[in-house]
Design a protein around this motif. Sequence first.
Motif, PDB file in Angstrom:
ATOM      1  N   PHE A  26       0.838  -1.206   0.000  1.00 32.25           N
ATOM      2  CA  PHE A  26       0.000   0.000   0.000  1.00 32.25           C
ATOM      3  C   PHE A  26       0.870   1.252   0.000  1.00 32.25           C
ATOM      4  O   PHE A  26       0.606   2.207  -0.732  1.00 32.25           O
ATOM      5  N   GLY A  27       1.944   1.230   0.817  1.00 34.47           N
ATOM      6  CA  GLY A  27       2.831   2.377   0.882  1.00 34.47           C
ATOM      7  C   GLY A  27       3.541   2.634  -0.433  1.00 34.47           C
ATOM      8  O   GLY A  27       3.701   3.783  -0.847  1.00 34.47           O
ATOM      9  N   LYS A  31       3.084   5.952  -2.580  1.00 35.26           N
ATOM     10  CA  LYS A  31       4.260   6.773  -2.876  1.00 35.26           C
ATOM     11  C   LYS A  31       4.374   7.033  -4.378  1.00 35.26           C
ATOM     12  O   LYS A  31       4.715   8.150  -4.802  1.00 35.26           O
ATOM     13  N   LYS A  32       4.066   6.015  -5.183  1.00 35.84           N
ATOM     14  CA  LYS A  32       4.107   6.177  -6.637  1.00 35.84           C
ATOM     15  C   LYS A  32       3.086   7.222  -7.083  1.00 35.84           C
ATOM     16  O   LYS A  32       3.390   8.104  -7.889  1.00 35.84           O
ATOM     17  N   ILE A  33       1.863   7.134  -6.539  1.00 38.02           N
ATOM     18  CA  ILE A  33       0.817   8.114  -6.860  1.00 38.02           C
ATOM     19  C   ILE A  33       1.242   9.506  -6.402  1.00 38.02           C
ATOM     20  O   ILE A  33       1.051  10.499  -7.100  1.00 38.02           O
ATOM     21  N   SER A 167      -2.131  10.702   4.244  1.00 35.25           N
ATOM     22  CA  SER A 167      -2.961  11.914   4.149  1.00 35.25           C
ATOM     23  C   SER A 167      -2.837  12.599   2.791  1.00 35.25           C
ATOM     24  O   SER A 167      -3.374  13.687   2.600  1.00 35.25           O
ATOM     25  N   THR A 168      -2.123  11.963   1.868  1.00 35.75           N
ATOM     26  CA  THR A 168      -1.858  12.632   0.588  1.00 35.75           C
ATOM     27  C   THR A 168      -2.726  12.142  -0.559  1.00 35.75           C
ATOM     28  O   THR A 168      -2.834  12.810  -1.580  1.00 35.75           O
ATOM     29  N   LEU A 169      -3.329  10.970  -0.404  1.00 32.86           N
ATOM     30  CA  LEU A 169      -4.101  10.398  -1.512  1.00 32.86           C
ATOM     31  C   LEU A 169      -5.289  11.265  -1.900  1.00 32.86           C
ATOM     32  O   LEU A 169      -5.616  11.402  -3.083  1.00 32.86           O
ATOM     33  N   ILE A 170      -5.938  11.861  -0.901  1.00 29.39           N
ATOM     34  CA  ILE A 170      -7.089  12.725  -1.181  1.00 29.39           C
ATOM     35  C   ILE A 170      -6.656  13.900  -2.040  1.00 29.39           C
ATOM     36  O   ILE A 170      -7.354  14.285  -2.989  1.00 29.39           O
TER      37      ILE A 170
END
Length: 311
Positions: A26-27, A31-33, A167-170
């Motif tokens: 998942f990490g 991180k790639k996204i 907290s960065t995916l959003i």
Amino acid sequence: MKSELTLSIRQILKFIIIFLIVDFLFGSISKKIFYEQKTGKFYRSTYAIKEAKEDILIFGSSHAHRHYVPEVMEKELLKTCYNVGAEGQQLLFHAAFQKMILKRRVPELIVLNIDENFLYKSNAAYNRLSDLHPYYSEFKNELRSFLSLNSSFMDFKLFFKSYQTNSTLIHAIRYYISPQIDYKGYRPLDGVMTLNKVAFYEKDNSEKEYIQEIDPVFVAAFKDFILTAKKNNIKLVFVTSPNLIERSISENESFKMIKVISKLEKIPFFDFLNSPAYINQYDLFHDPSHLNDNGARIFTKSVAELINVID
């Protein structure tokens, strides 16, 4: 009893292994996204850390991000410029961010836009350091001392890859759907202020982000920002942005200390905070403390002209 204990240990170990595998997968995906973002605040931060080659970098909060037009700065100073201002961020973030950027490249000039309350205590300043979590794996030496201020277990938390980017995916999804356009880090504000709008802002009872008490950690971060620039032979300039409504700052201990330190360290300080050229100039402001694009261009030109004089 012995066999049951052995079985329990095996189950615990199996759970830990599965958890670590899931965390890693998942990490890694997160991180790639994260690094594939093309707009938004994290894209701008990553660009500054990984790619920026500009001669001039602008640091500061929203007053930097919204007030300095690189295009104007470049025209006046004949040097390349990028705005690395980050909305809501204060001295701890800027001091850490500076070290991360300088690990790869040293600019000629750093302009730090000073907010007069930068040295006052602020829980928000500590909490917002979470924006630096995604970079921890690569910048442990630069970030550990800053991030540990907010948690004594920071090394343990940031061991988990999914925690670093949770907290960065959003943000990534949001800016993928609706790209956040900027111009070399600068994002203009439109519209003009009116008396009615001023009254609206004056009625805003939102909780202040600071307590009027000097935080020695922020003082140390300010001094560290100066020392880091000097060690790297970077020209440093401090600026305060203008306000629409004149502010009483005679008893602001934070601002007084900032000015004293700046003077002792011989850092040029351009104070526009209560500049008569901007007080009550409604057509230059988006809100009482932020210039609109027209005001930002005039302000940037003024700052560039002052920098030209000291050069």
